[in-house]
Motif scaffolding. Structure first.
Motif: not given
Length: 77
Positions: A15-24
């Motif tokens: 994934l791109d570094e700026d991709f936001t990963i969330t808990v859900d």
């Protein structure tokens, strides 16, 4: 979540570094992490956090939050 954990997820899932990963987010559905990538994640997490994750963690974790809960529980043990 620890930034080391999200960096491992982003790296393995490509994934791109700026991709936001969330808990859900779903590991397979949202991040396209298959069983081989999951093994790679677990090996990297175990090395980075100096913990050992159970096989149950691999099988039961469906979301990022569930996997992080397993990691943080292992770190606290």
């Amino acid at each position: 979540m620890d930034t080391r954990f999200t960096k491992i997820l982003k790296s393995v899932a490509e994934l791109d570094e700026d991709f936001t990963i969330t808990v859900d987010q779903n590991l397979q559905g949202d991040l396209e992490i298959d069983s081989l990538r999951m093994i790679d994640i677990v090996l990297n997490v175990e090395r980075e956090f100096d913990v050992e994750l159970s096989e149950e963690a691999l099988i039961s974790a469906e979301t990022v939050g569930q996997l992080w809960a397993e990691v943080s529980q292992a770190v606290a043990a």
